[in-house]
Design a protein around this motif. Sequence first.
Motif, PDB file in Angstrom:
ATOM      1  N   THR A 171    -121.846  20.205 -12.685  1.00  0.00           N
ATOM      2  CA  THR A 171    -121.108  19.576 -13.768  1.00  0.00           C
ATOM      3  C   THR A 171    -119.669  20.086 -13.730  1.00  0.00           C
ATOM      4  O   THR A 171    -119.323  20.957 -12.923  1.00  0.00           O
ATOM      5  CB  THR A 171    -121.735  19.918 -15.124  1.00  0.00           C
ATOM      6  OG1 THR A 171    -121.657  21.349 -15.307  1.00  0.00           O
ATOM      7  CG2 THR A 171    -123.199  19.483 -15.195  1.00  0.00           C
ATOM      8  N   GLU A 172    -118.824  19.567 -14.608  1.00  0.00           N
ATOM      9  CA  GLU A 172    -117.443  20.080 -14.664  1.00  0.00           C
ATOM     10  C   GLU A 172    -117.440  21.558 -15.012  1.00  0.00           C
ATOM     11  O   GLU A 172    -116.676  22.342 -14.448  1.00  0.00           O
ATOM     12  CB  GLU A 172    -116.635  19.282 -15.681  1.00  0.00           C
ATOM     13  CG  GLU A 172    -116.320  17.862 -15.243  1.00  0.00           C
ATOM     14  CD  GLU A 172    -115.370  17.172 -16.204  1.00  0.00           C
ATOM     15  OE1 GLU A 172    -114.827  17.856 -17.097  1.00  0.00           O
ATOM     16  OE2 GLU A 172    -115.173  15.954 -16.064  1.00  0.00           O
ATOM     17  N   ALA A 173    -118.314  21.949 -15.940  1.00  0.00           N
ATOM     18  CA  ALA A 173    -118.414  23.370 -16.289  1.00  0.00           C
ATOM     19  C   ALA A 173    -118.902  24.179 -15.095  1.00  0.00           C
ATOM     20  O   ALA A 173    -118.428  25.290 -14.837  1.00  0.00           O
ATOM     21  CB  ALA A 173    -119.350  23.553 -17.478  1.00  0.00           C
ATOM     22  N   GLY A 174    -119.868  23.616 -14.348  1.00  0.00           N
ATOM     23  CA  GLY A 174    -120.380  24.301 -13.169  1.00  0.00           C
ATOM     24  C   GLY A 174    -119.315  24.469 -12.104  1.00  0.00           C
ATOM     25  O   GLY A 174    -119.244  25.509 -11.438  1.00  0.00           O
ATOM     26  N   GLN A 175    -118.464  23.461 -11.928  1.00  0.00           N
ATOM     27  CA  GLN A 175    -117.375  23.554 -10.948  1.00  0.00           C
ATOM     28  C   GLN A 175    -116.385  24.641 -11.335  1.00  0.00           C
ATOM     29  O   GLN A 175    -115.860  25.347 -10.466  1.00  0.00           O
ATOM     30  CB  GLN A 175    -116.672  22.211 -10.838  1.00  0.00           C
ATOM     31  CG  GLN A 175    -117.526  21.128 -10.202  1.00  0.00           C
ATOM     32  CD  GLN A 175    -116.865  19.766 -10.228  1.00  0.00           C
ATOM     33  OE1 GLN A 175    -115.705  19.637 -10.627  1.00  0.00           O
ATOM     34  NE2 GLN A 175    -117.584  18.737  -9.832  1.00  0.00           N
ATOM     35  N   ARG A 176    -116.119  24.788 -12.633  1.00  0.00           N
ATOM     36  CA  ARG A 176    -115.204  25.850 -13.078  1.00  0.00           C
ATOM     37  C   ARG A 176    -115.846  27.224 -12.928  1.00  0.00           C
ATOM     38  O   ARG A 176    -115.168  28.213 -12.632  1.00  0.00           O
ATOM     39  CB  ARG A 176    -114.789  25.613 -14.536  1.00  0.00           C
ATOM     40  CG  ARG A 176    -113.927  24.383 -14.755  1.00  0.00           C
ATOM     41  CD  ARG A 176    -113.332  24.383 -16.154  1.00  0.00           C
ATOM     42  NE  ARG A 176    -114.357  24.326 -17.191  1.00  0.00           N
ATOM     43  CZ  ARG A 176    -114.844  23.214 -17.717  1.00  0.00           C
ATOM     44  NH1 ARG A 176    -114.406  22.038 -17.294  1.00  0.00           N
ATOM     45  NH2 ARG A 176    -115.780  23.249 -18.656  1.00  0.00           N
ATOM     46  N   PHE A 177    -117.164  27.292 -13.142  1.00  0.00           N
ATOM     47  CA  PHE A 177    -117.870  28.563 -13.108  1.00  0.00           C
ATOM     48  C   PHE A 177    -118.107  29.052 -11.678  1.00  0.00           C
ATOM     49  O   PHE A 177    -118.161  30.266 -11.439  1.00  0.00           O
ATOM     50  CB  PHE A 177    -119.209  28.407 -13.839  1.00  0.00           C
ATOM     51  CG  PHE A 177    -119.998  29.673 -14.001  1.00  0.00           C
ATOM     52  CD1 PHE A 177    -119.529  30.714 -14.800  1.00  0.00           C
ATOM     53  CD2 PHE A 177    -121.219  29.836 -13.362  1.00  0.00           C
ATOM     54  CE1 PHE A 177    -120.254  31.884 -14.955  1.00  0.00           C
ATOM     55  CE2 PHE A 177    -121.950  31.000 -13.499  1.00  0.00           C
ATOM     56  CZ  PHE A 177    -121.475  32.023 -14.305  1.00  0.00           C
ATOM     57  N   PHE A 178    -118.230  28.125 -10.734  1.00  0.00           N
ATOM     58  CA  PHE A 178    -118.639  28.463  -9.367  1.00  0.00           C
ATOM     59  C   PHE A 178    -117.736  29.510  -8.700  1.00  0.00           C
ATOM     60  O   PHE A 178    -118.246  30.513  -8.177  1.00  0.00           O
ATOM     61  CB  PHE A 178    -118.709  27.189  -8.518  1.00  0.00           C
ATOM     62  CG  PHE A 178    -119.130  27.442  -7.105  1.00  0.00           C
ATOM     63  CD1 PHE A 178    -120.474  27.630  -6.785  1.00  0.00           C
ATOM     64  CD2 PHE A 178    -118.201  27.496  -6.079  1.00  0.00           C
ATOM     65  CE1 PHE A 178    -120.875  27.872  -5.472  1.00  0.00           C
ATOM     66  CE2 PHE A 178    -118.587  27.729  -4.768  1.00  0.00           C
ATOM     67  CZ  PHE A 178    -119.933  27.921  -4.469  1.00  0.00           C
ATOM     68  N   PRO A 179    -116.404  29.322  -8.653  1.00  0.00           N
ATOM     69  CA  PRO A 179    -115.585  30.335  -7.964  1.00  0.00           C
ATOM     70  C   PRO A 179    -115.680  31.711  -8.593  1.00  0.00           C
ATOM     71  O   PRO A 179    -115.605  32.724  -7.898  1.00  0.00           O
ATOM     72  CB  PRO A 179    -114.163  29.767  -8.042  1.00  0.00           C
ATOM     73  CG  PRO A 179    -114.199  28.758  -9.131  1.00  0.00           C
ATOM     74  CD  PRO A 179    -115.590  28.212  -9.156  1.00  0.00           C
ATOM     75  N   HIS A 180    -115.873  31.761  -9.916  1.00  0.00           N
ATOM     76  CA  HIS A 180    -116.020  33.064 -10.568  1.00  0.00           C
ATOM     77  C   HIS A 180    -117.336  33.728 -10.167  1.00  0.00           C
ATOM     78  O   HIS A 180    -117.388  34.938  -9.952  1.00  0.00           O
ATOM     79  CB  HIS A 180    -115.952  32.891 -12.084  1.00  0.00           C
ATOM     80  CG  HIS A 180    -114.644  32.360 -12.580  1.00  0.00           C
ATOM     81  ND1 HIS A 180    -113.491  33.115 -12.634  1.00  0.00           N
ATOM     82  CD2 HIS A 180    -114.299  31.125 -13.020  1.00  0.00           C
ATOM     83  CE1 HIS A 180    -112.493  32.385 -13.092  1.00  0.00           C
ATOM     84  NE2 HIS A 180    -112.955  31.179 -13.327  1.00  0.00           N
ATOM     85  N   ALA A 181    -118.390  32.925 -10.074  1.00  0.00           N
ATOM     86  CA  ALA A 181    -119.680  33.480  -9.663  1.00  0.00           C
ATOM     87  C   ALA A 181    -119.603  34.031  -8.243  1.00  0.00           C
ATOM     88  O   ALA A 181    -120.098  35.125  -7.960  1.00  0.00           O
ATOM     89  CB  ALA A 181    -120.762  32.404  -9.765  1.00  0.00           C
TER      90      ALA A 181
END
Length: 320
Positions: free
Chosen positions: A58-68
């Motif tokens: 999701t859009e939230a997942g795309q934002r979260f991915f690089p941080h993870a």
Amino acid sequence: MELRQLRYFVAIADSGSFTKAAERVYVAQSALSHQLAQLEDELGTPLFDRSRRGVELTEAGQRFFPHAVSILRQAEEALASARSTDEEPEGKVVFGIPHSASNALALPLLREVRQRLPKVTLELTEELTGNLTRQLRTGQIQLAVLFEDGQLGGFSVTRVLSEQLHLIEPEDASPTPAKGRPPVRPLSLRQALSRPLILPASPHGVRPIIEAAAAMAGLPPPRVEADISSISILRTTLLAGMGRTLLPVMPLLPEIQAGLLRVTPVTRLDRTLAVCSSAQIPRSPACQAVAELAVALMQRLSSSGEWSGSRPLTAAKAHD
């Protein structure tokens, strides 16, 4: 939030499937789904859209991915740092190289690390400079070769070498052999910018450097007839006689040496290459060892002439 939840999340994102991700991290699919549900509950938002074709961020997942990814890599680096010694560093180092520098640096660096740092695993990634800058800021990669273009704030920067830019265009059908022609006279910056050019899309590659040089000289910006950020596509385009570009010679050296492309140096136009890391994230012993090795290697390649068209700089480290 737990590290295993982040590992499961990244595995699902990379695999595009819960089944494949469960196999990748060696857990039951039910356990994987349970941990992801807990993570989504804690974040208060779904991270994946599920369909019969698989899963997508999701859009939230795309934002979260690089941080993870960054958190997991820093955790791995912290573990490796605890196990390392200054005499024998170990661990994984992710090193980013721009497309236009990879043919000069990638293979020599890989060989050097294998020979001199046997316990270090080097992962090389080739990217556009804008992408490398973003990945370095978020901690997705630990080191990168970047161009000093005024956009390196927040990085630890070691200037290594300078490359003069040339006007590179298809060789004409002149009957005069290249060896029999008079020496090529350099072009002024004004002359080079008066021609229509093929350049990387902003803000990648040499584009910001050329635009900044034009502005500093009080000249109009370059006349760009096509945005091409891929060296391989640019090479094909030039060989097809469809334009000209401004680049150092090294990325297209085989075609230049074969007489397929003609080069003319441009005065007052060069780029500085630097080995960079985040100024906020401490370097592990392995990362520090690879950085020092890369700087020495680049200077040696430049001094020996193997990095054609470059000159070594005094490696001065600066924290921006």
